[in-house]
Scaffold this motif. Structure first.
Motif, PDB file in Angstrom:
ATOM      1  N   SER A 115     -22.973  26.655  27.906  1.00 10.94           N
ATOM      2  CA  SER A 115     -21.933  25.636  27.773  1.00 10.94           C
ATOM      3  C   SER A 115     -21.230  25.301  29.070  1.00 10.94           C
ATOM      4  N   CYS A 116     -21.516  26.026  30.126  1.00  8.98           N
ATOM      5  CA  CYS A 116     -20.794  25.798  31.377  1.00  8.98           C
ATOM      6  C   CYS A 116     -21.061  24.400  31.909  1.00  8.98           C
ATOM      7  N   GLY A 117     -20.030  23.824  32.472  1.00 10.55           N
ATOM      8  CA  GLY A 117     -20.151  22.486  33.029  1.00 10.55           C
ATOM      9  C   GLY A 117     -18.967  22.202  33.918  1.00 10.55           C
ATOM     10  N   ARG A 118     -18.708  20.934  34.129  1.00  9.85           N
ATOM     11  CA  ARG A 118     -17.595  20.524  34.978  1.00  9.85           C
ATOM     12  C   ARG A 118     -16.275  21.015  34.393  1.00  9.85           C
ATOM     13  N   ALA A 119     -15.588  21.834  35.153  1.00  7.09           N
ATOM     14  CA  ALA A 119     -14.278  22.362  34.763  1.00  7.09           C
ATOM     15  C   ALA A 119     -14.335  23.141  33.447  1.00  7.09           C
ATOM     16  N   LYS A 129     -12.696  29.630  30.573  1.00  4.79           N
ATOM     17  CA  LYS A 129     -11.674  28.859  31.266  1.00  4.79           C
ATOM     18  C   LYS A 129     -12.089  27.399  31.195  1.00  4.79           C
ATOM     19  N   ALA A 130     -11.233  26.573  30.590  1.00  5.38           N
ATOM     20  CA  ALA A 130     -11.617  25.196  30.317  1.00  5.38           C
ATOM     21  C   ALA A 130     -10.444  24.249  30.510  1.00  5.38           C
ATOM     22  N   LYS A 131     -10.745  23.060  31.020  1.00  4.94           N
ATOM     23  CA  LYS A 131      -9.731  22.020  31.171  1.00  4.94           C
ATOM     24  C   LYS A 131      -9.817  21.045  30.002  1.00  4.94           C
ATOM     25  N   TRP A 132      -8.636  20.557  29.605  1.00  2.00           N
ATOM     26  CA  TRP A 132      -8.600  19.544  28.556  1.00  2.00           C
ATOM     27  C   TRP A 132      -9.359  18.293  29.006  1.00  2.00           C
ATOM     28  N   THR A 141     -17.443  18.378  25.971  1.00  2.00           N
ATOM     29  CA  THR A 141     -16.976  17.917  24.664  1.00  2.00           C
ATOM     30  C   THR A 141     -17.582  18.656  23.470  1.00  2.00           C
ATOM     31  N   CYS A 142     -18.516  19.591  23.718  1.00  2.00           N
ATOM     32  CA  CYS A 142     -19.028  20.373  22.597  1.00  2.00           C
ATOM     33  C   CYS A 142     -18.077  21.506  22.222  1.00  2.00           C
ATOM     34  N   TRP A 143     -16.986  21.663  22.964  1.00  2.00           N
ATOM     35  CA  TRP A 143     -15.973  22.663  22.649  1.00  2.00           C
ATOM     36  C   TRP A 143     -14.616  21.983  22.531  1.00  2.00           C
ATOM     37  N   GLU A 144     -13.817  22.466  21.619  1.00  2.00           N
ATOM     38  CA  GLU A 144     -12.498  21.884  21.388  1.00  2.00           C
ATOM     39  C   GLU A 144     -11.577  22.935  20.787  1.00  2.00           C
ATOM     40  N   MET A 145     -10.296  22.673  20.829  1.00  2.00           N
ATOM     41  CA  MET A 145      -9.331  23.509  20.130  1.00  2.00           C
ATOM     42  C   MET A 145      -8.834  22.737  18.921  1.00  2.00           C
ATOM     43  N   GLY A 146      -8.908  23.345  17.764  1.00  2.00           N
ATOM     44  CA  GLY A 146      -8.387  22.735  16.549  1.00  2.00           C
ATOM     45  C   GLY A 146      -7.050  23.346  16.184  1.00  2.00           C
ATOM     46  N   ILE A 147      -6.159  22.523  15.669  1.00  2.00           N
ATOM     47  CA  ILE A 147      -4.847  22.991  15.221  1.00  2.00           C
ATOM     48  C   ILE A 147      -4.664  22.587  13.767  1.00  2.00           C
ATOM     49  N   LEU A 148      -4.426  23.564  12.902  1.00  2.00           N
ATOM     50  CA  LEU A 148      -4.068  23.295  11.510  1.00  2.00           C
ATOM     51  C   LEU A 148      -2.565  23.468  11.388  1.00  2.00           C
ATOM     52  N   LEU A 149      -1.869  22.388  11.040  1.00  2.00           N
ATOM     53  CA  LEU A 149      -0.413  22.392  10.972  1.00  2.00           C
ATOM     54  C   LEU A 149       0.047  22.199   9.527  1.00  2.00           C
ATOM     55  N   PRO A 150       0.522  23.265   8.875  1.00  2.00           N
ATOM     56  CA  PRO A 150       1.025  23.125   7.503  1.00  2.00           C
ATOM     57  C   PRO A 150       2.305  22.291   7.473  1.00  2.00           C
ATOM     58  N   ASP A 151       2.549  21.657   6.342  1.00  2.00           N
ATOM     59  CA  ASP A 151       3.787  20.904   6.176  1.00  2.00           C
ATOM     60  C   ASP A 151       4.982  21.842   6.182  1.00  2.00           C
ATOM     61  N   SER A 152       6.130  21.301   6.505  1.00  2.00           N
ATOM     62  CA  SER A 152       7.369  22.076   6.526  1.00  2.00           C
ATOM     63  C   SER A 152       7.601  22.748   5.182  1.00  2.00           C
TER      64      SER A 152
END
Length: 373
Positions: A80-84, A165-168, A219-230
């Motif tokens: 998966s290594c690539g630019r940044a 180590k990855a950049k957005w 772009t084959c890697w990402e961070m997902g965020i699951l945000l429950p309602d208040s």
């Protein structure tokens, strides 16, 4: 390339993380499930009988599972290594000087896991430094040690290291980061460094939670965020992170303009994995009737420790993370027992005899009233 191994790794990881989260409700926590998957898969190659079956079931691997399939996972990570974007994984097998592991076992780990095999003296500081040096090298110095002190009982350590180590893909501007409220609970708010940007990201809204995906430059890697309602309990949503559920959510997510506020954070953890694995019905490997004879036909072994050290650091530029998982094996006396052993403390006068087993001839017999006399 078989997709079964990826699903198995994800399902195992979900079960492990769910258990971990349920038992760490009041603190930040972090785990690298795939690192544990690698270590337990290496251990599985040395197991047989019930011990192998328990590990096999916990790993969620299919009946036709072949250990070489792990190579697909290694290829995915290391390819998966690539630019940044840097992502590496490495497996290590450290054997105590004088301990001769079976050639087939060592060969399988070299071939299927690309494992680095080395002999060390676990009972010396030199041996401790050797293992910790490998750990530091494979995690770019982010995790400096996995062994603390010399240990004469350890005969083998299976170790996995992961470093990322990855950049957005869309970095946050540091100038837009500001202090803001973060609601820990109804009764508690804290100040956090909140990154901010308005950008298009994949997003899905469900009845009581939202989910967004933040890609890295690769772009084959990402961070997902699951945000429950208040007002919701975060633990109630862990099931959505199962392999099939998460895949469906990701497939249904669409690119949407989001006004994002994202807290900078650094989470570190040192996790004893044995209680979790036992709750996943991996038990015999830790007992005095462990069946690990494919590792050695000379020493009877059991697992004494499964430990992970892990950290994830998120800021405006991207993410840095590392994990080390170690499985330690020790020899044990092959007098198997499951219940509390019967005490036989010779602390009062006693008789003794020396007897030939096959014929019954007693060569010596005696009585000891005071062994110090």
């Amino acid at each position: 390339m078989s997709p079964n191994i990826f699903k198995a790794s994800a399902d195992f990881g979900h079960s492990l993380f769910k258990d971990y989260l349920e038992n760490n409700k009041d603190s930040n926590c972090v785990l690298s499930p795939v690192s544990v998957f690698f270590c337990m898969s290496m251990l599985e190659r040395g197991a047989q009988g019930e011990t192998k079956a328990e590990i096999h079931q916990a790993l969620c691997t299919s009946p036709d599972y072949c250990g070489s399939e792990v190579n697909d996972v290694i290829n995915t990570l290391n390819g998966s290594c690539g630019r940044a974007f840097t992502l590496t994984t490495a497996n290590g097998v450290f054997l105590q000087h004088g301990f001769n592991a079976l050639v087939n076992f060592v060969s399988m780990l070299r071939d299927d896991f690309r494992a680095n095999v080395a002999t060390v003296d676990f009972g010396s500081m030199e041996g401790v430094k050797s293992v910790n040096g490998w750990v530091a090298k494979e995690t770019d110095g982010k995790i400096g040690q996995i062994l603390n002190v010399p240990d004469n009982s350890t005969i083998m350590a299976l170790i996995n290291a992961i470093y990322m180590k990855a950049k957005w893909d869309e970095a946050f501007y540091e100038s837009r980061t500001s202090k803001g409220d973060f609601t820990v609970s109804e009764a508690k708010k804290v100040k956090a460094d909140l990154m901010h940007q308005i950008q298009q990201f994949r997003y899905i809204r469900e009845s009581n939670f939202s989910m967004a995906f933040f890609p890295y430059l690769v772009t084959c890697w990402e961070m997902g965020i699951l945000l429950p309602d208040s007002g919701s309990v975060t633990l109630d949503f862990v099931e959505h992170l199962k392999y099939e559920s998460l895949k469906k959510l990701r497939d249904n997510a669409i690119k949407s303009w989001l006004d994002v506020k994202f807290p900078k954070f650094r989470v570190e953890a040192s996790v004893d994995l044995i209680p979790m694995l036992k709750r996943m019905d991996v038990k015999k490997a830790f007992s005095n009737n462990a069946e690990l004879s494919k590792i050695s036909d000379v020493a009877a072994l059991k697992v004494s420790q499964v430990l992970q050290k892990c950290f994830v650091d998120v800021d405006e530029e991207g993410t840095e993370a590392a994990a080390i998982t170690v499985v330690k094996c020790v020899p044990y006396c092959a007098s198997f027992y499951e219940d509390e052993p019967i005490k036989f403390h010779i602390t009062s006068p006693f008789l003794f005899f020396i007897r030939h087993v096959d014929t019954g001839i007693v060569l010596f017999s005696g009585y000891v009233k005071d062994p110090s006399a």
